[in-house]
Every structure is written in C-alpha cells, then in structure tokens.
Motif scaffolding. Structure first.
Motif, PDB file in Angstrom:
ATOM      1  N   GLY A  62       0.804  -1.218   0.000  1.00 19.42           N
ATOM      2  CA  GLY A  62       0.000   0.000   0.000  1.00 19.42           C
ATOM      3  C   GLY A  62       0.830   1.257   0.000  1.00 19.42           C
ATOM      4  N   GLY A  63       1.987   1.216   0.700  1.00 17.68           N
ATOM      5  CA  GLY A  63       2.816   2.406   0.799  1.00 17.68           C
ATOM      6  C   GLY A  63       4.202   2.258   0.224  1.00 17.68           C
ATOM      7  N   SER A  64       4.679   1.029   0.104  1.00 24.36           N
ATOM      8  CA  SER A  64       6.042   0.814  -0.394  1.00 24.36           C
ATOM      9  C   SER A  64       6.091  -0.422  -1.278  1.00 24.36           C
ATOM     10  CB  SER A  64       7.030   0.661   0.776  1.00 24.36           C
ATOM     11  OG  SER A  64       6.721  -0.487   1.543  1.00 24.36           O
ATOM     12  N   THR A  65       7.163  -0.502  -2.046  1.00 27.09           N
ATOM     13  CA  THR A  65       7.395  -1.664  -2.904  1.00 27.09           C
ATOM     14  C   THR A  65       8.755  -2.251  -2.552  1.00 27.09           C
ATOM     15  OG1 THR A  65       6.033  -0.868  -4.731  1.00 27.09           O
ATOM     16  CG2 THR A  65       7.765  -2.436  -5.276  1.00 27.09           C
ATOM     17  N   GLU A  66       8.785  -3.589  -2.369  1.00 26.12           N
ATOM     18  CA  GLU A  66      10.027  -4.267  -2.010  1.00 26.12           C
ATOM     19  C   GLU A  66      10.523  -5.099  -3.189  1.00 26.12           C
ATOM     20  OE1 GLU A  66       8.679  -2.340   1.047  1.00 26.12           O
ATOM     21  OE2 GLU A  66       7.403  -3.994   0.342  1.00 26.12           O
ATOM     22  N   MET A  67      11.837  -5.086  -3.394  1.00 27.28           N
ATOM     23  CA  MET A  67      12.472  -5.807  -4.497  1.00 27.28           C
ATOM     24  C   MET A  67      13.687  -6.546  -3.946  1.00 27.28           C
ATOM     25  SD  MET A  67      12.210  -2.332  -6.646  1.00 27.28           S
ATOM     26  CE  MET A  67      12.272  -1.551  -5.029  1.00 27.28           C
TER      27      MET A  67
END
Length: 506
Positions: A147-152
């Motif tokens: 919802g607030g961040s994207t992890e890679m």
C-alpha cells in the motif's frame, strides 16, 4: 527473535500479523511434524495510509480503524502466549510521526508486542515467505507492491543477496495521482514515470546480479494475475505482452466506479490502477519478461522466522516428510517406489518441454513418496483418497500448478486410466503429464509385492517421441522369478491400450 518450536510429537499454534498500509492480515498456523499447517487467515481492509496527511501525521480515524481491527485479532488469539505471536508494522507506521500514539492505543486492546520494521527487514521477510512457499527455481527476483512501499529482492534459495524498499505503493499513489477516482492516460503515465525514477538507480545492480525467475507477491500482483487469467491468458502468467494488453483495457475506463473486469474485486478496484502503473515501471526498469504469482509474502516470512532450522532443509522434502508422518505412510514402500521411479525417470528422454525435465523428476519423486497417503482414509479407492488429500492440503514448496499435477499423478497412479479426462495445465505439456503418470504407474507395479518384490536396476526403457510406444526389457529370468510383476504388467498393457498407448515388456 528466534523461538524454539515444539518437538514433532508436541503441537503448538503460532500467529503472524502484518499491519500493512492498506490491509491488516493475520495468519494462524500449527507446526505438525516439522511442517507448517495453516489454520486460519484473517484480513481486514484498514486503509491506514489514507490517514496520513502531508506532514505524515496519522489521523485519529485511521488509528481507530487500526485498533478496531486489532481488537478482532486479539479475540482470535485468546490463550496465545506472547512468545507465539509476532506482529509487524510496515510503511505507514514507519512514516507516521505519531506512530507511538498508534502503538499506545493498540496496547490497550492488543496484548502482544508490535514491531515497526525497517523497509529492508520487510523486504527480507517477504523474500523468506516466498522462498519457503514456492518451489526452488534458482536465483529469483521477488517483488511485492504494498500500500505504501514496494520491495524488491534478489536471492538464492533462502538467502537474499540484495534487498530494497522504495516509497511507492498502490494506496499512496492513488492519493497522489488518481484523486477522486479519475482515470486517465496522463495520470497513469505520471504515476509510471514517478515509479520509474524511484527505482531506476537499482536497474544496473539488479540486472548485473541476474535471476532465473521473477516472482510477485501480495494483492496488486495477485489481482493482475487473476484479471489476465479471466480476460487474456488462461495461465494467468504476467508476461510483458499480457501486461501491455491489460493496461490498454484498463485505460479505456475514465473512473474507478466504472472499472468492472472479471477477476477484479470491488475492494481492490480503488487502488488497482496505481498498482498497475507501478508494476509497469518495474517491468520496464528491470526488463522483466514474465512474472509468476506467489501466495507467500510478509506474513509467511514472519512465520518461518520462528524457527531457524526451516532455513536448513529442502522445502519440498520437508512437506513430503510431514505428510508421510501425518498419514502414517509405509516409508520403506514409499522409498522403494521412489527409487524405481527415479530409475525410470532417468531413462525417459522425450520430454516435450526439456527445460522442465528436472522439475518433472522432482514431481515424479513426490508422487512416488505420497501415492499411498489415501490409505489413511480407506484402502478401497486409495488412489482417489490420495488425490483428494493432496488437492485440499497446504503444500509449502509446491506452487498451484505443481499441486494440480501431483493431484493427477496420485489420482491415476493405479487402477483405471482415462487420460482424456485430465484437465489441461497450461504450464505443462499434455504429453509430459501423460509420461509422468505412466512412469509412476510402472514404478508402483515394479513394487507391487512390496518387500517380497525382487528389486532390479537392470532394465532398459525405450519410448517414442510422442510417448505412445513404451518398451521395457528386463535382465534375463527376472519376469520368470517375479510372476506377479509380469501379471501386473500384462494388465497395465491392456489399460494403456485403451488409451492408445502400446506397452511391450520382456
């Protein structure tokens, strides 16, 4: 903090809670014979990120929505020891300047500690959740759009090699680019370009590390896969081409209220388009060709952090061992059938998709080890019971396509065979599925008399390119010394003939 899990004879329950920017999730599990069994999943749409103002202050209304949800979770967790519950908070509470206000309010109704974790720790836990629930596929790039961040994350087996979290999510981008629910190509491209600029510095490092497979987790990617499956490609594969087709269809709508597509839930619709823009940027930045969806994510990563030994064993085999114990399978017989299956599988060389040969042999091993679990229900119709149990079990380490294939293997490992009734699996060629079933049937036949059977490694197997002609040749005198095996092979010859397959044995 690592916990000591109970011995295999002791059963305890554990819970993991993810306080996300859009939804709060809770998973309750039981450890059975060293493997995880999911008891329940609870999800509540809280929209915590919607309560952040320009100064990153969380509104009283958002705090109330969050604590109301935690009250429901607390009711489910009555009787749980604090040592058996882990709750982690992610991007929104990382950003909120008044996060302590939320934690203080939560402590009044939720008697378990809540940790606000860093973006990198979140990324590593997501990777762990994927690694423990998906089949091992070499080096992998794991992506989670929250919802607030994207992890890679890029990793090998259970070890992350690079982990990043960036401040772009479907809720935050919804507020920023799609105010009042309006959809336009201009807004979509603005969201896409912003996401691209947020991650472009990772492009060279990540592509230099490389990967064999890309796996996506959580709501946005799950929804994209579902919509593609319902509207574009039955496999649900998120390919670059399928993603472009989906974007074109979505941009025909001018408002979220009008966005109606099979596979898109009413709950997900308000934040779907910004999530799609972020996914588009990820595909472009990392030059992704295709992505698979994983059920495992942050919550599962938290669960597996309870015990370090989970990181020290093959997930496939751990699941198999747990099922063998759970259903009291004759392990010696399973090993005998698996050994014969391995010998047969090594001699079979006509896979339609040769790049899947190793995966086929792994699935053959799993089928050989688990084909008798249905005896725990009833010996009569055992093959049907085995298939039912596999179809309806949680199988960490097996994805959905593999679980479906394993179900077919167990259903048709003995008795009547109706290959025309097999449901088509887009990932596997029909010929390879057919070959796998025949290999398992032959392995079972070679061990039909169980411990009384004379084991042999001295045989040859020849097949044609279409898997329609099979020839087994044993060492001289073997079939004379094992008349029951010869009899079972004769029956199998008749069964296969009805399926337009020729079997010769001598």
């Amino acid at each position: 903090m690592k916990q000591n899990l109970p011995a295999s004879s002791e059963v305890k329950e554990f819970a993991a809670i993810d306080l996300g920017s859009n939804s709060f999730h809770m998973i309750v599990i039981r450890i059975v014979n060293g493997s995880v069994r999911i008891l329940s999943r609870l999800k509540q749409r809280v929209q915590l990120a919607q309560g952040l103002d320009r100064n990153n202050r969380l509104s009283a209304e958002a705090i109330k929505r969050g604590t109301d949800c935690l009250a429901l979770f607390a009711e489910r967790l009555q009787g749980f020891s604090p040592d058996n519950v882990q709750a982690v908070a992610t991007y929104t509470l990382r950003q909120a300047v008044n996060s302590e206000e939320f934690l203080t309010a939560a402590a009044q109704i939720f008697p378990f500690p809540i940790r606000i974790i860093s973006g990198v720790e979140e990324a590593k836990l997501i990777y762990s959740g994927v690694a423990h629930t998906q089949p091992d596929c070499g080096r992998k790039l794991v992506i989670d759009i929250g919802g607030g961040s994207t992890e890679m994350i890029i990793g090998d087996e259970f070890t992350p090699l690079a982990a990043e979290s960036r401040p772009m999510g479907c809720v935050s981008f919804s507020k920023r680019f799609f105010a009042e629910g309006k959809i336009s190509e201009k807004a979509f491209m603005q969201a896409y370009k912003t996401a691209l600029s947020t991650i472009e510095d990772l492009s060279w490092e990540y592509r230099n590390l490389g990967w064999q497979t890309v796996i996506g987790a959580s709501g946005t990617i799950k929804t994209v896969s579902q919509i593609i499956q319902e509207n574009i490609d039955k496999s649900g594969l998120i390919s670059a081409e399928n993603l472009q087709l989906l974007i074109k269809r979505v941009l025909k709508f001018d408002h979220i209220d009008k966005l109606k597509m099979p596979g898109l839930s009413e709950e997900r619709a308000p934040i779907f388009v910004p999530g799609l823009a972020i996914l588009h940027a990820l595909f472009e930045n990392f030059r992704i060709k295709q992505m698979y969806y994983s059920e495992g994510a942050l919550r599962e990563g938290v669960i597996y952090s309870f015990e370090e030994s989970f990181n020290q064993s093959d997930v496939h085999q751990r699941t198999i061992n747990s099922l063998l114990k759970q259903f009291s399978v004759d392990r010696k017989q399973a090993d005998r059938v698996a050994q014969s299956a391995a010998l047969l599988g090594a001699k079979y060389q006509h896979w339609k998709n040769p790049e899947q040969a190793e995966e086929m042999r792994l699935m053959l091993h799993a089928g050989a080890m688990l084909h008798e679990i249905g005896i725990a229900v009833n010996h009569n119709g055992m093959h049907k019971h085995s298939a039912y149990l596999i179809k309806n079990s949680d199988l960490p380490g097996f994805d959905q396509a593999q679980q479906n294939l394993l179900t077919h293997l167990l259903r048709y490992h003995t008795k009547a065979l109706k290959l025309n009734e097999l449901t088509e699996e887009n990932r596997y060629a029909a010929q390879d599925t057919k070959a796998l079933i025949i290999l398992l049937r032959l392995a079972v036949i070679l061990n039909h008399s169980r411990s009384a059977t004379e084991s042999t490694e001295k045989f040859t197997l020849d097949t044609d390119e279409n898997a329609a002609q099979w020839e087994l040749e044993f060492e001289q005198g073997y079939l004379e010394r094992n008349p029951l095996t010869a009899q079972e092979l004769a029956k199998e010859k008749e069964i296969l003939a009805k399926n337009h397959i020729r079997l010769v044995f001598k």
